[in-house]
Scaffold this active site. Structure first.
Site, PDB file in Angstrom:
ATOM      1  N   CYS A  71     -42.842 -58.628 -15.659  1.00 53.26           N
ATOM      2  CA  CYS A  71     -42.220 -57.315 -15.461  1.00 53.26           C
ATOM      3  C   CYS A  71     -41.868 -57.193 -13.984  1.00 53.26           C
ATOM      4  CB  CYS A  71     -43.190 -56.205 -15.872  1.00 53.26           C
ATOM      5  SG  CYS A  71     -42.484 -54.555 -15.714  1.00 53.26           S
ATOM      6  N   GLY A  72     -40.566 -57.181 -13.693  1.00 50.73           N
ATOM      7  CA  GLY A  72     -40.129 -57.209 -12.291  1.00 50.73           C
ATOM      8  C   GLY A  72     -40.411 -55.909 -11.565  1.00 50.73           C
ATOM      9  N   ASN A  73     -40.005 -54.769 -12.162  1.00 54.62           N
ATOM     10  CA  ASN A  73     -40.290 -53.483 -11.508  1.00 54.62           C
ATOM     11  C   ASN A  73     -41.798 -53.258 -11.433  1.00 54.62           C
ATOM     12  OD1 ASN A  73     -37.569 -52.605 -11.091  1.00 54.62           O
ATOM     13  ND2 ASN A  73     -37.431 -52.245 -13.305  1.00 54.62           N
ATOM     14  N   ASN A 161     -39.588 -63.914 -19.605  1.00 57.49           N
ATOM     15  CA  ASN A 161     -39.407 -63.116 -20.830  1.00 57.49           C
ATOM     16  C   ASN A 161     -37.945 -63.251 -21.247  1.00 57.49           C
ATOM     17  OD1 ASN A 161     -38.286 -61.642 -18.748  1.00 57.49           O
ATOM     18  ND2 ASN A 161     -39.213 -59.687 -19.336  1.00 57.49           N
ATOM     19  N   HIS A 163     -34.049 -62.739 -22.410  1.00 62.14           N
ATOM     20  CA  HIS A 163     -32.955 -61.798 -22.162  1.00 62.14           C
ATOM     21  C   HIS A 163     -31.636 -62.329 -22.730  1.00 62.14           C
ATOM     22  CE1 HIS A 163     -35.172 -59.234 -19.275  1.00 62.14           C
ATOM     23  NE2 HIS A 163     -35.825 -60.344 -19.029  1.00 62.14           N
ATOM     24  N   ASN A 194     -34.873 -58.795 -24.850  1.00 68.69           N
ATOM     25  CA  ASN A 194     -34.376 -57.710 -23.985  1.00 68.69           C
ATOM     26  C   ASN A 194     -32.867 -57.912 -23.851  1.00 68.69           C
ATOM     27  OD1 ASN A 194     -37.105 -56.643 -22.877  1.00 68.69           O
ATOM     28  ND2 ASN A 194     -37.234 -58.852 -22.514  1.00 68.69           N
ATOM     29  N   GLU A 212     -34.775 -52.546 -23.722  1.00 66.58           N
ATOM     30  CA  GLU A 212     -35.924 -53.424 -23.531  1.00 66.58           C
ATOM     31  C   GLU A 212     -36.673 -53.685 -24.841  1.00 66.58           C
ATOM     32  OE1 GLU A 212     -38.825 -53.242 -20.568  1.00 66.58           O
ATOM     33  OE2 GLU A 212     -37.501 -52.315 -19.075  1.00 66.58           O
ATOM     34  N   CYS A 221     -34.729 -52.454 -15.392  1.00 62.37           N
ATOM     35  CA  CYS A 221     -35.480 -53.633 -15.846  1.00 62.37           C
ATOM     36  C   CYS A 221     -35.295 -54.715 -14.792  1.00 62.37           C
ATOM     37  CB  CYS A 221     -34.940 -54.092 -17.194  1.00 62.37           C
ATOM     38  SG  CYS A 221     -35.764 -55.546 -17.866  1.00 62.37           S
ATOM     39  N   GLY A 222     -36.378 -55.060 -14.106  1.00 62.74           N
ATOM     40  CA  GLY A 222     -36.278 -56.017 -12.998  1.00 62.74           C
ATOM     41  C   GLY A 222     -35.926 -57.417 -13.479  1.00 62.74           C
ATOM     42  N   GLY A 224     -34.526 -58.055 -16.198  1.00 60.16           N
ATOM     43  CA  GLY A 224     -33.186 -57.948 -16.768  1.00 60.16           C
ATOM     44  C   GLY A 224     -32.109 -58.056 -15.703  1.00 60.16           C
TER      45      GLY A 224
HETATM   46  N1  LIG Z   1     -39.810 -55.295 -22.069  1.00 56.88           N
HETATM   47  C1  LIG Z   1     -40.082 -56.534 -21.328  1.00 56.88           C
HETATM   48  C2  LIG Z   1     -41.216 -56.341 -20.315  1.00 56.88           C
HETATM   49  C3  LIG Z   1     -40.844 -55.366 -19.210  1.00 56.88           C
HETATM   50  C4  LIG Z   1     -39.740 -55.893 -18.360  1.00 56.88           C
HETATM   51  C5  LIG Z   1     -39.089 -54.878 -17.430  1.00 56.88           C
HETATM   52  N2  LIG Z   1     -39.618 -53.551 -17.450  1.00 56.88           N
HETATM   53  C6  LIG Z   1     -38.978 -55.427 -16.034  1.00 56.88           C
HETATM   54  O1  LIG Z   1     -38.985 -54.645 -15.067  1.00 56.88           O
HETATM   55  O2  LIG Z   1     -38.849 -56.676 -15.900  1.00 56.88           O
HETATM   56  C7  LIG Z   1     -40.499 -57.608 -22.332  1.00 56.88           C
HETATM   57  O3  LIG Z   1     -41.180 -57.300 -23.302  1.00 56.88           O
HETATM   58  O4  LIG Z   1     -40.130 -58.769 -22.106  1.00 56.88           O
END
Ligand SMILES: N[C@H](CCC[C@H](N)C(=O)O)C(=O)O
Length: 282
Positions: A71-73, A161, A163, A194, A212, A221-222, A224
């Site tokens: 999770c980037g953020n 994760n 995308h 995502n 997401e 979404c970081g 993302g």
């Molecule tokens: N929903 C994402 C995790 C959070 C990613 C997003 N909030 C970010 O900032 O990278 C997943 O299940 O792969």
């Protein structure tokens, strides 16, 4: 149970220090705290745990209780949480995630307060089998697919994760509530996905929206934004360093293909409030 509510350009999570590893069901707690009426209200839960591979470990859960591998953020805010709570006194923190150890460089203002961070997000992965995407093709770069009866040109990227990035002119009028789940739960994405819809302003700037996996449309979404930056380069649309505008704010992303091949993300981190949560007992 003390908690801190934090946001990275509007992508908000509940943060809890569980260095003592006392919380048993993190997924259930994520579902509880994320709900705004019986809980706190957030995009999910991020828990600080000890690590034998790095300085600390991040466990991240979406609002539906599913665990995110990165999770980037969230990692920018967790680094601020660690520093602000006196758990670390250096400007660089190594944080273990399910997609490897990430190096986070804290960013300070003139008053010595942490206002953000620059994160080495590691390698971008584009092999369909590793994202994972169930496909005959080894890579999906500008790949034509059909989702819910509509044709799309998509690019698959993993930042630890999964995308799927779609470049299109109009991202304002998207009905993501209807469209998002069609992508998220398509059977070609065995771990769900995502999905980012991106508008290219020029070779140095993109605007995007995101649906997401496990949380629905979030303000940012970081990972993302990193996936969009990588897809932009792969499709010949953008340079290696770009500004990515999300609904909640802006990130600067660099894909350093010349040296390490790593992706770097820079952006803000903010504490909204602290409080005490009383877990619901069923
Ligand atoms: N929903 C994402 C995790 C959070 C990613 C997003 N909030 C970010 O900032 O990278 C997943 O299940 O792969």
């Amino acid at each position: 149970m003390p908690f801190t509510k934090m946001e990275g350009i509007g992508n908000d999570y509940v943060y809890i220090n569980d260095l003592k590893e006392e919380i048993e069901d993190l997924a259930e707690l994520a579902i509880q705290v994320s709900e705004q009426h019986f809980g706190i209200g957030s995009d999910g839960l991020i828990v600080l745990r000890p690590s034998n591979k790095a300085d600390f470990q991040m466990r991240m859960f979406n609002l539906d209780g599913s665990e995110g591998r990165m999770c980037g953020n969230g990692i920018r805010c967790l680094a601020k949480f660690i520093y602000d709570n006196g758990l670390w006194d250096q400007k660089s923190i190594e944080i273990e995630t399910l997609s490897g150890v990430k190096t986070v460089q804290l960013i300070f203002n003139d008053q010595g307060e942490v206002t953000g961070a620059r994160v080495n997000m590691g390698q971008a992965i584009i092999d369909t089998a590793l994202i994972p995407i169930t496909a005959e093709e080894d890579q999906w770069i500008n790949q034509a697919i059909t989702i819910a009866g509509q044709a799309y040109q998509v690019t698959g990227v993993s930042m630890g994760n999964p995308h799927l990035v779609i470049f299109q002119e109009n991202i304002k009028d998207l009905d993501l509530q209807a469209l998002g789940p069609c992508f998220e739960y398509d059977t070609r994405f065995p771990e769900q996905i995502n999905t980012e819809f991106a508008h290219v302003h020029n070779r140095q700037e993109i605007s995007m929206r995101v649906w997401e996996r496990g949380s629905g449309e979030t303000l940012a979404c970081g990972t993302g934004a990193c996936a969009v930056a990588v897809a932009g380069v792969l499709n010949g649309l953008t340079e290696e360093t770009i500004k990515v505008n999300l609904l909640g704010g802006t990130l600067t992303i660099t894909w350093d293909r010349s040296d390490t091949g790593h992706v770097y993300m820079e952006g803000p981190a903010r504490t909204s409030f602290t409080g005490h949560y009383f877990p619901q007992v069923h």
